[in-house]
Design a protein around this motif. Structure first.
Motif, short mmCIF file in Angstrom:
data_model
loop_
_atom_site.label_atom_id
_atom_site.label_comp_id
_atom_site.label_asym_id
_atom_site.label_seq_id
_atom_site.Cartn_x
_atom_site.Cartn_y
_atom_site.Cartn_z
N VAL A 86 40.72 31.99 31.07
CA VAL A 86 40.66 33.16 31.94
C VAL A 86 41.29 32.80 33.29
O VAL A 86 40.79 31.92 34.00
N SER A 87 42.36 33.48 33.63
CA SER A 87 42.99 33.24 34.92
C SER A 87 42.41 34.22 35.94
O SER A 87 42.08 35.37 35.60
N PRO A 88 42.26 33.79 37.19
CA PRO A 88 41.72 34.69 38.21
C PRO A 88 42.50 35.99 38.34
O PRO A 88 41.91 37.05 38.49
N SER A 89 43.83 35.92 38.28
CA SER A 89 44.64 37.13 38.46
C SER A 89 44.42 38.14 37.34
O SER A 89 44.28 39.34 37.59
N ASP A 90 44.37 37.67 36.10
CA ASP A 90 44.15 38.58 34.97
C ASP A 90 42.75 39.19 35.03
O ASP A 90 42.55 40.38 34.80
N PHE A 91 41.76 38.35 35.33
CA PHE A 91 40.37 38.79 35.38
C PHE A 91 40.18 39.86 36.47
O PHE A 91 39.56 40.90 36.24
N ARG A 92 40.76 39.61 37.62
CA ARG A 92 40.62 40.54 38.72
C ARG A 92 41.39 41.84 38.46
O ARG A 92 40.92 42.93 38.80
N ALA A 93 42.57 41.73 37.86
CA ALA A 93 43.36 42.93 37.57
C ALA A 93 42.62 43.84 36.58
O ALA A 93 42.52 45.06 36.79
N LEU A 94 42.09 43.27 35.52
CA LEU A 94 41.37 44.06 34.54
C LEU A 94 40.08 44.64 35.12
O LEU A 94 39.66 45.75 34.76
N ALA A 95 39.43 43.91 36.02
CA ALA A 95 38.24 44.43 36.68
C ALA A 95 38.58 45.67 37.51
O ALA A 95 37.77 46.59 37.63
N ARG A 96 39.78 45.73 38.03
CA ARG A 96 40.22 46.88 38.81
C ARG A 96 40.77 47.99 37.93
O ARG A 96 41.03 49.09 38.41
N GLY A 97 40.97 47.69 36.61
CA GLY A 97 41.50 48.70 35.71
C GLY A 97 43.01 48.72 35.66
O GLY A 97 43.61 49.78 35.38
N TYR A 98 43.65 47.56 35.87
CA TYR A 98 45.10 47.48 35.84
C TYR A 98 45.57 46.50 34.76
O TYR A 98 44.88 45.52 34.46
N ASP A 99 46.74 46.77 34.21
CA ASP A 99 47.36 45.88 33.23
C ASP A 99 47.75 44.59 33.95
O ASP A 99 48.53 44.64 34.91
N PRO A 100 47.25 43.43 33.51
CA PRO A 100 47.58 42.18 34.20
C PRO A 100 49.05 41.79 34.07
O PRO A 100 49.54 40.98 34.85
N LEU A 101 49.75 42.35 33.09
CA LEU A 101 51.15 42.01 32.89
C LEU A 101 52.09 42.90 33.69
O LEU A 101 53.07 42.43 34.28
#
Length: 276
Positions: A86-101
């Motif tokens: 789990v990368s911080p950027s992906d985890f935080r993006a999904l928590a905000r409701g955004y596609d991490p890619l």
């Protein structure tokens, strides 16, 4: 034990601090707001709740993803990959409701929203004591058994439609998502420092449907079947420990009946997933 707790924001106060994260923005269901002024070590006010999982305590292993899809040619790239760190950027993006890619918004957010669900799987005290007294090899085997059990329970929740998404007028139409994801974080001690094997599976409140659209999740069935989820998890943990450690000391709690169809649901799951 299994519990399901809705996360309406990502604020938390923790003891283990990663100094590199203190300057980051604070995330809530409403978006981002600037970080507070630099603080002294020991001041946890306003700490980003995501850090509770991402920091994961001193000496704990990094979190890994559980997801229902695999990367296949010709299909949309999954939001995360199975068992990837789990990368911080992906985890935080999904928590905000955004596609991490891509950074694309995946949900319609009006005001504060639930960013996810903390599904906690806690092993019996006897397993935690066994871990504390074991060799490094035995500890690794117990941690691997915990991971298998958590993944088995999450898969069970998915295949039995305990996790659904809604659409249509007032969310009247329910369906099983095609793509779910949860960041799983193993903790081996309690806040007090006592041995306590437990995993936080942070189920992100975003999913992809079979038609490619995206939406949020409904955790109502999970709340209604917490006892059942706990039974499936404990049975899977018992079988993994017996298989990997030759331990049969957990039979007393492995047969805990579930609330919907008894312990047979857990046995059926183990048969489907290749367990014994």
């Amino acid at each position: 034990m299994f519990t399901c707790t809705a996360l309406s924001d990502v604020e938390y106060y923790i003891d283990a601090v990663n100094e590199d994260l203190t300057a980051q923005s604070v995330l809530t269901g409403e978006g981002e707001r600037p970080a507070r002024a630099p603080r002294k070590r020991g001041d946890w006010s306003g700490r980003d709740r995501a850090a509770y999982y991402l920091d994961n305590g001193t000496g704990e292993k990094p979190g890994i993803w559980w997801t229902t899809v695999c990367k296949l040619p010709g299909q949309s790239l999954p939001f995360v990959e199975q068992k990837a760190e789990v990368s911080p950027s992906d985890f935080r993006a999904l928590a905000r409701g955004y596609d991490p890619l891509t950074g694309q918004a995946l949900v319609q957010s009006k005001g504060q929203r639930r960013v996810g669900y903390d599904l906690q799987f806690a092993a019996p005290k006897s397993v935690s004591v066994l871990w504390a007294m074991g060799t490094e090899s035995q500890r690794n085997q117990i941690e691997a058994a915990q991971e298998k059990a958590v993944f088995a329970a999450l898969e069970y929740a998915f295949t039995t439609s305990l996790i659904v998404t809604r659409r249509g007028h007032n969310g009247g139409q329910k369906e099983t998502p095609a793509e779910l994801m949860a960041g799983t974080f193993l903790h081996t001690t309690s806040r007090a420092g006592d041995p306590q094997i437990h995993t936080h599976a942070v189920l992100m409140n975003v999913c992809r449907r079979k038609d490619g659209s995206t939406g949020t999740l409904d955790n109502r069935e999970l709340l209604l079947h917490q006892q059942e989820m706990g039974a499936v998890y404990r049975l899977a943990l018992s079988k993994a420990l017996e298989r990997d450690l030759g331990s049969d000391n957990t039979q007393g709690w492995s047969e805990f009946p579930c609330g919907r169809c008894g312990a047979q649901c857990g046995r059926a799951l183990l048969k489907e997933t290749g367990g014994h």
